[in-house]
Design a protein around this motif. Structure first.
Motif, mmCIF file in Angstrom:
data_model
loop_
_atom_site.group_PDB
_atom_site.id
_atom_site.type_symbol
_atom_site.label_atom_id
_atom_site.label_comp_id
_atom_site.label_asym_id
_atom_site.label_seq_id
_atom_site.Cartn_x
_atom_site.Cartn_y
_atom_site.Cartn_z
ATOM 1 N N PHE A 1 -23.504 -13.568 10.295
ATOM 2 C CA PHE A 1 -24.375 -14.278 11.239
ATOM 3 C C PHE A 1 -24.903 -13.324 12.306
ATOM 4 N N ILE A 2 -24.004 -12.479 12.815
ATOM 5 C CA ILE A 2 -24.413 -11.501 13.845
ATOM 6 C C ILE A 2 -25.432 -10.516 13.271
ATOM 7 N N VAL A 3 -25.157 -10.013 12.066
ATOM 8 C CA VAL A 3 -26.067 -9.056 11.427
ATOM 9 C C VAL A 3 -27.450 -9.670 11.241
ATOM 10 N N TYR A 4 -27.483 -10.908 10.822
ATOM 11 C CA TYR A 4 -28.762 -11.566 10.592
ATOM 12 C C TYR A 4 -29.501 -11.816 11.910
ATOM 13 N N ARG A 5 -28.775 -12.334 12.901
ATOM 14 C CA ARG A 5 -29.411 -12.666 14.175
ATOM 15 C C ARG A 5 -29.949 -11.425 14.884
ATOM 16 N N ARG A 6 -29.220 -10.313 14.774
ATOM 17 C CA ARG A 6 -29.639 -9.084 15.447
ATOM 18 C C ARG A 6 -30.557 -8.228 14.579
ATOM 19 N N ARG A 7 -30.774 -8.663 13.356
ATOM 20 C CA ARG A 7 -31.607 -7.913 12.416
ATOM 21 C C ARG A 7 -31.115 -6.468 12.293
ATOM 22 N N LEU A 8 -29.824 -6.337 11.999
ATOM 23 C CA LEU A 8 -29.194 -5.020 11.987
ATOM 24 C C LEU A 8 -29.345 -4.266 10.674
ATOM 25 N N ARG A 9 -29.811 -4.917 9.647
ATOM 26 C CA ARG A 9 -30.087 -4.187 8.412
ATOM 27 C C ARG A 9 -31.426 -3.479 8.559
ATOM 28 N N PRO A 10 -31.642 -2.402 7.766
ATOM 29 C CA PRO A 10 -32.818 -1.541 7.980
ATOM 30 C C PRO A 10 -34.132 -2.281 8.114
ATOM 31 N N THR A 11 -34.337 -3.305 7.316
ATOM 32 C CA THR A 11 -35.568 -4.086 7.435
ATOM 33 C C THR A 11 -35.235 -5.554 7.249
ATOM 34 N N THR A 12 -36.071 -6.390 7.801
ATOM 35 C CA THR A 12 -35.906 -7.828 7.610
ATOM 36 C C THR A 12 -37.164 -8.346 6.932
ATOM 37 N N THR A 13 -37.067 -8.559 5.644
ATOM 38 C CA THR A 13 -38.220 -8.982 4.857
ATOM 39 C C THR A 13 -38.037 -10.416 4.389
ATOM 40 N N ARG A 14 -39.099 -10.946 3.824
ATOM 41 C CA ARG A 14 -39.039 -12.291 3.274
ATOM 42 C C ARG A 14 -37.994 -12.359 2.164
ATOM 43 N N ARG A 15 -37.868 -11.284 1.396
ATOM 44 C CA ARG A 15 -36.870 -11.264 0.331
ATOM 45 C C ARG A 15 -35.463 -11.386 0.893
ATOM 46 N N GLN A 16 -35.210 -10.710 1.998
ATOM 47 C CA GLN A 16 -33.881 -10.799 2.590
ATOM 48 C C GLN A 16 -33.601 -12.201 3.113
ATOM 49 N N ARG A 17 -34.580 -12.814 3.729
ATOM 50 C CA ARG A 17 -34.384 -14.176 4.205
ATOM 51 C C ARG A 17 -34.119 -15.109 3.031
ATOM 52 N N GLN A 18 -34.833 -14.893 1.932
ATOM 53 C CA GLN A 18 -34.604 -15.695 0.748
ATOM 54 C C GLN A 18 -33.214 -15.447 0.178
ATOM 55 N N ALA A 19 -32.749 -14.190 0.283
ATOM 56 C CA ALA A 19 -31.407 -13.862 -0.215
ATOM 57 C C ALA A 19 -30.343 -14.591 0.594
ATOM 58 N N TYR A 20 -30.519 -14.637 1.917
ATOM 59 C CA TYR A 20 -29.577 -15.371 2.758
ATOM 60 C C TYR A 20 -29.537 -16.843 2.359
ATOM 61 N N VAL A 21 -30.710 -17.426 2.165
ATOM 62 C CA VAL A 21 -30.776 -18.838 1.762
ATOM 63 C C VAL A 21 -30.092 -19.038 0.417
ATOM 64 N N ALA A 22 -30.340 -18.101 -0.510
ATOM 65 C CA ALA A 22 -29.733 -18.207 -1.838
ATOM 66 C C ALA A 22 -28.214 -18.123 -1.754
ATOM 67 N N ILE A 23 -27.714 -17.182 -0.956
ATOM 68 C CA ILE A 23 -26.263 -17.030 -0.823
ATOM 69 C C ILE A 23 -25.642 -18.294 -0.238
ATOM 70 N N ILE A 24 -26.250 -18.834 0.809
ATOM 71 C CA ILE A 24 -25.716 -20.047 1.435
ATOM 72 C C ILE A 24 -25.736 -21.211 0.449
ATOM 73 N N ALA B 1 -19.612 -1.827 10.514
ATOM 74 C CA ALA B 1 -20.363 -0.590 10.730
ATOM 75 C C ALA B 1 -21.767 -0.876 11.237
ATOM 76 N N LEU B 2 -22.313 -2.026 10.865
ATOM 77 C CA LEU B 2 -23.639 -2.409 11.344
ATOM 78 C C LEU B 2 -23.575 -2.966 12.759
ATOM 79 N N VAL B 3 -22.510 -3.673 13.061
ATOM 80 C CA VAL B 3 -22.390 -4.362 14.344
ATOM 81 C C VAL B 3 -21.987 -3.424 15.471
ATOM 82 N N SER B 4 -21.115 -2.447 15.182
ATOM 83 C CA SER B 4 -20.601 -1.581 16.235
ATOM 84 C C SER B 4 -20.545 -0.122 15.788
ATOM 85 N N SER B 5 -20.943 0.778 16.665
ATOM 86 C CA SER B 5 -20.903 2.208 16.348
ATOM 87 C C SER B 5 -19.476 2.728 16.238
#
Length: 245
Positions: free
Chosen positions: A153-176, A106-110
């Motif tokens: 990966f696509i969602v992160y690279r395109r910044r498709l979530r409403p905001t891209t904050t430091r917390r979100q980047r930290q969340a990605y690192v934590a998940i990985i 839903a984030l990647v394609s309408s």
């Protein structure tokens, strides 16, 4: 969820590839059964947090219910092992993966905006496949996990979530990071692993349950909670600072 199931190979017995000794008791594999409740706990936390923090409730309830199903199915699979317990173990995992795929699409394609509708359709197909042959469901789960990796990966690279904050980047690192450790515990928890001790109180497969449950919880936080979390003061200052020119 086991690698054998993901690639669709046939197992000769329920739970016997998960290292822990199979006992002729109410809980065939006590450690693996008890640690399965981690998914139930995370599912309840997700739904509770959605209510308290006013996040998308219906989606969160569906996702949390899938996680609770994963936990209860795993308890049955490693515990009393009734007839059909493999389906009850495998299907909720596949449904959880399908929910994540539907959300990210839903984030990647309408074309895929109706997340719950796509998820429901996929769930019907997944249920039929798993009932017909659990190995087909296992293959679908493996494909779904691959799709999740690509979509995230696509969602992160395109910044498709409403905001891209430091917390979100930290969340990605934590998940990985947690996924990496979880994968290691899964491998160490195999019956043919040198680290396998069937009689030990500590079981790597049990630790896999705990860590993979945390990964599912972190994904919900990243997808539904952190995106709407107000930026910290230092982030607001950076955003409001005039650009040189």
């Amino acid at each position: 969820m086991t690698l054998v199931e993901i690639v669709g190979l046939v197992r000769s017995g329920i739970g016997e590839s998960d290292c822990e000794l199979l006992r002729d008791e109410a809980l065939a594999q006590p450690v693996n059964a008890i640690t399965s409740f981690a998914y139930v706990a995370i599912g309840i936390v997700v739904m509770t947090a959605a209510v308290v923090r006013r996040r998308p409730l219906v989606d969160s309830v569906v996702y949390g219910t899938c996680l609770i199903g994963v936990g209860l199915g795993s308890v049955l699979f490693h515990g009393p092992q009734p007839a059909g317990s493999r389906i009850l173990h495998d299907l909720p995992i596949l449904l959880t993966v399908l929910f994540i795929v539907a959300h990210d699409l839903a984030l990647v394609s309408s074309r895929f905006q109706r997340t719950l509708a796509w998820f429901t359709g996929g769930a019907v197909v997944a249920t039929i496949l798993t009932i017909i042959d659990p190995d087909l469901g296992g293959v679908a789960t493996g494909l779904g996990v691959g799709a999740v990796a690509v979509l995230e990966f696509i969602v992160y690279r395109r910044r498709l979530r409403p905001t891209t904050t430091r917390r979100q980047r930290q969340a990605y690192v934590a998940i990985i990071g947690v996924m990496g450790v979880a994968a290691a515990t899964w491998l160490l928890g195999r019956t043919d692993s040198p680290a396998c001790d069937p009689d030990a109180l500590f079981q790597f497969h049990g630790l896999w349950h705990l860590l993979s449950a945390i990964v599912f919880g972190l994904w919900w936080w990243l997808a539904f909670d952190s995106a709407e979390t107000p930026a910290r003061d230092d982030e607001l200052v950076d955003a409001q600072a005039p650009t040189p020119g």
